[in-house]
Design a protein around this motif. Structure first.
Motif, mmCIF file in Angstrom:
data_model
loop_
_atom_site.group_PDB
_atom_site.id
_atom_site.type_symbol
_atom_site.label_atom_id
_atom_site.label_comp_id
_atom_site.label_asym_id
_atom_site.label_seq_id
_atom_site.Cartn_x
_atom_site.Cartn_y
_atom_site.Cartn_z
ATOM 1 N N UNK A 1 43.601 5.767 57.070
ATOM 2 C CA UNK A 1 43.172 7.139 57.273
ATOM 3 C C UNK A 1 43.014 7.647 58.795
ATOM 4 N N UNK A 2 42.952 8.540 58.890
ATOM 5 C CA UNK A 2 42.503 9.272 60.303
ATOM 6 C C UNK A 2 40.989 9.781 60.443
ATOM 7 N N UNK A 3 40.105 9.347 60.937
ATOM 8 C CA UNK A 3 38.905 9.865 60.961
ATOM 9 C C UNK A 3 38.749 10.747 62.420
ATOM 10 N N UNK A 4 37.951 11.972 61.787
ATOM 11 C CA UNK A 4 37.360 12.961 62.944
ATOM 12 C C UNK A 4 36.600 12.294 64.043
ATOM 13 N N UNK B 1 31.797 9.525 58.684
ATOM 14 C CA UNK B 1 33.061 9.249 58.474
ATOM 15 C C UNK B 1 33.597 10.704 57.771
ATOM 16 N N UNK B 2 34.780 11.410 58.427
ATOM 17 C CA UNK B 2 35.264 12.600 57.861
ATOM 18 C C UNK B 2 36.879 12.456 57.948
ATOM 19 N N UNK B 3 37.521 12.147 56.880
ATOM 20 C CA UNK B 3 38.701 12.135 56.921
ATOM 21 C C UNK B 3 39.583 13.198 56.998
ATOM 22 N N UNK C 1 36.599 13.539 51.215
ATOM 23 C CA UNK C 1 36.826 13.438 52.655
ATOM 24 C C UNK C 1 35.597 12.873 53.300
ATOM 25 N N UNK C 2 34.379 12.984 52.926
ATOM 26 C CA UNK C 2 33.169 12.497 53.625
ATOM 27 C C UNK C 2 32.078 12.154 52.654
ATOM 28 N N UNK C 3 30.924 11.991 53.203
ATOM 29 C CA UNK C 3 29.593 11.304 52.333
ATOM 30 C C UNK C 3 28.989 12.714 51.864
#
Length: 195
Positions: A87-90, A96-98, A110-112
């Motif tokens: 994945x690519x994280x911001x 974590x935000x994919x 995409x996130x928590x």
């Protein structure tokens, strides 16, 4: 280059062009402590008939929300449920935000935040049981992932007495699962970007 790889490369290039910050691919997502249990690492094969592939553009795209309480303490839904690694994280966000990945199932996070993305080429009925299967976790009246005890289910502010796996995930459906001590329903305010 395959279509999923092109899509991930395009997303990374676009992000870099807009933000000027380099992205790094990740095989592992480091979740913060209140995450109930990390997302399962999936192989891209269909789960409950739900396929994985490039991010669906256009078509059906709605969001629901899942809140979890274990003995009165809030636990988070992990980033990366229904997402193929790497994945690519911001890099501009601490959690974590994919932003891109090798592939996405039609049901994913995409996130928590607890927001569940439902994206398919055309309208599709999804349920909470399918989401938990993509997460790789059990769900029934006495078990939510690794947490065991009596489970109280709230849907859009109303107590739900049916099978929690059968809760329909529709646009802006709010689901709250309480294991052990019951917690009054806590509504979620969807950000404007989720229409």
């Amino acid at each position: 280059m395959s279509t999923p790889h092109r899509a991930a490369a395009f997303a990374a290039t676009l992000f870099l062009a807009v933000c000027g910050t380099p992205l790094a691919a990740a095989d592992e997502i480091v979740d913060d402590p209140p995450v109930l249990v990390p997302a399962a690492v999936l192989d891209g094969k269909p789960v409950d008939g739900i396929p994985a592939g490039p991010m669906v553009s256009g078509g059906y795209h709605v969001h629901s929300h899942l809140t979890l309480y274990i003995d009165g303490m809030e636990q988070w839904v992990p980033a990366g449920v229904g997402v193929l690694r790497p994945v690519v994280l911001d890099p501009t966000e601490s959690d974590p935000n994919i932003t891109a990945a090798r592939g996405f199932y039609w049901l994913h996070t995409h996130d928590e935040s607890g927001v569940i993305h439902e994206e398919a080429p055309k309208p599709h009925d999804f349920d909470l049981g399918e989401f938990f299967d993509l997460w790789g976790q059990p769900l029934d009246r006495h078990e939510v992932g690794p947490a065991q005890g009596d489970v109280t289910v709230w849907v859009d502010g109303k107590r739900y007495d049916g099978d929690p796996r059968k809760v329909a995930l529709k646009d802006h459906t709010m689901v709250q699962l309480n294991v052990g001590r019951d917690v009054p329903f806590v509504p979620y305010e969807f950000p404007a970007k989720f229409g």
